[in-house]
Design an enzyme around this catalytic site. Structure first.
Site, PDB file in Angstrom:
ATOM      1  N   LEU A 101       0.883  -1.150   0.000  1.00 15.54           N
ATOM      2  CA  LEU A 101       0.000   0.000   0.000  1.00 15.54           C
ATOM      3  C   LEU A 101       0.929   1.209   0.000  1.00 15.54           C
ATOM      4  O   LEU A 101       1.580   1.516   0.996  1.00 15.54           O
ATOM      5  CB  LEU A 101      -0.885  -0.011   1.251  1.00 15.54           C
ATOM      6  N   SER A 102       1.014   1.877  -1.143  1.00 15.46           N
ATOM      7  CA  SER A 102       2.055   2.882  -1.352  1.00 15.46           C
ATOM      8  C   SER A 102       1.964   4.024  -0.349  1.00 15.46           C
ATOM      9  O   SER A 102       0.900   4.334   0.183  1.00 15.46           O
ATOM     10  CB  SER A 102       1.959   3.446  -2.772  1.00 15.46           C
ATOM     11  N   ALA A 103       3.098   4.661  -0.099  1.00  7.12           N
ATOM     12  CA  ALA A 103       3.180   5.783   0.827  1.00  7.12           C
ATOM     13  C   ALA A 103       2.213   6.886   0.416  1.00  7.12           C
ATOM     14  O   ALA A 103       2.155   7.270  -0.753  1.00  7.12           O
ATOM     15  CB  ALA A 103       4.602   6.326   0.862  1.00  7.12           C
TER      16      ALA A 103
END
Length: 382
Positions: A101-103
């Site tokens: 879950l990308s930054a």
């Protein structure tokens, strides 16, 4: 995570508290895009935790360990909302992350760079958890999202449906895009590529925009030319994304060093501090010696660096404790020499910032450039 304006603020806990704290940190940084207020509204409407799987993974310094929502809810929530710069690892394969879950800070920055207008058609490459697609759906007229992993695609489609996000999720290799829905006004990738697939350009209308993480460092925004025969644009910021699934990551430093014999050593006379701290230099070296990976660390003797090409050659810039550094090199290439030449080239150009670089893609080539796509220095094949 406390309010950075209040040194003695109490520790923030609970899902909504951590979520609000993350929003506040981004506010203090000026990270919410003023020209695209829809992005902040979309993040508020589509919470990250609704798109995080029940099991996340945390790096301990030695290995990744599972953090489960059911048994460690506070820790799990802290992984989701820890920092604008931190991705939450959602899948491990062979001991290394394969999906995340990308930054939040990077996701927001890339959505800002997309310049998405209301009602436009969007192709997303790499559905992942579905969160980025859900944010896009708050603004776009239609969103097609392609995911190579059937299990990931099914899970993301379920989350998107529960969230009320209208996204057409397809199982396919993102390198081929999704021609059935072309042309698109906007294309965005959530995984890193070194070479931009030409299919992405072909499936974007002239004047359309493509945003993607480029290699190990940085993301770019390309605009497709009016004749559709090229796409070109500027680096937008720093971003580190996972590569396309199945990408050969090559050997690590130790493996390369074990396979490539020691060749020579020499004094390395320049200060290594910029190699660690100056991200504009780091990006310039990413362009000049694109296959060389650089890691730095400090010990009691001073600052050290390890260089390798993932294949045949390595170099170690080792502090020896008396203020000097020695370059040890192995394999057929002399990576310390190559890095020095790239460093010198950056100095000769006047220390350009990473935002001074850009990328141009045609059907048969790709090249980076500095300051001007036509007249500036070029690096073909990066």
């Amino acid at each position: 995570m406390g309010n950075p304006r209040e040194r003695d603020a109490p520790e923030v806990t609970g899902q909504e508290g951590l979520r609000a704290a993350l929003d506040d940190v981004m506010e203090q940084r000026g990270a919410w895009p003023g020209r695209a207020p829809w992005v902040r509204a979309a993040v508020a409407a589509m919470p990250r935790h609704d798109f995080a799987p029940d099991r996340l993974w945390r790096w301990t310094g030695r290995a990744y360990v599972p953090i489960d929502r059911g048994s460690a809810f506070e820790e799990w929530t802290a992984e989701v909302y820890g920092s604008p710069d931190a991705a939450a690892v959602t899948e491990i394969r062979g001991g290394v992350p394969s999906s995340s879950l990308s930054a939040q800070g990077v996701v927001v920055d890339m959505l800002d760079a997309l310049r998405l207008e209301s009602g436009q058609r969007v192709l997303e490459l790499g559905t992942g958890t579905g969160w980025n697609a859900a944010l896009l759906a708050r603004r776009a007229g239609s969103v097609v999202s392609v995911e190579v992993g059937a299990g990931l695609a099914a899970a993301a489609a379920g989350r998107l449906k529960r969230a009320g996000a209208d996204v057409d999720v397809r199982v396919a290799d993102g390198a081929a895009g999704w021609s059935a829905g072309a042309p698109y006004d906007r294309v965005i990738a959530t995984y890193a590529v070194d070479s931009v697939p030409w299919a992405w350009v072909e499936q974007t209308r002239p004047g359309g925009r493509i945003v993607l993480p480029w290699g190990r460092l940085g993301h770019v925004a390309l605009t497709v030319a009016g004749d559709g025969r090229s796409a070109s644009g500027w680096v937008q910021g720093l971003a580190t994304f996972m590569p396309a699934r199945g990408t050969d990551l090559g050997r690590d430093f130790q493996q390369v060093r074990e396979a490539a014999p020691y060749a020579d050593e020499r004094p390395f006379t320049r200060d290594l501090t910029p190699l660690r701290d100056d991200w504009h230099l780091r990006f310039a070296l990413r362009v000049a010696v694109s296959d060389v990976q650089i890691t730095t660390a400090e010990d009691e003797d001073g600052l050290n660096a390890w260089l390798h090409d993932g294949s045949t050659s390595w170099a170690m810039l080792a502090a020896v404790g008396d203020g000097t550094t020695v370059a040890y090199q192995g394999g057929p290439r002399r990576l310390a020499d190559e890095v020095e030449r790239g460093w010198d080239g950056w100095l000769t150009e006047g220390r350009p910032e990473l935002y001074d670089y850009g990328l141009t893609v045609t059907s048969d080539q790709q090249y980076a450039w500095c300051r001007d796509a036509e007249t500036g220095p070029r690096w073909p094949g990066v």
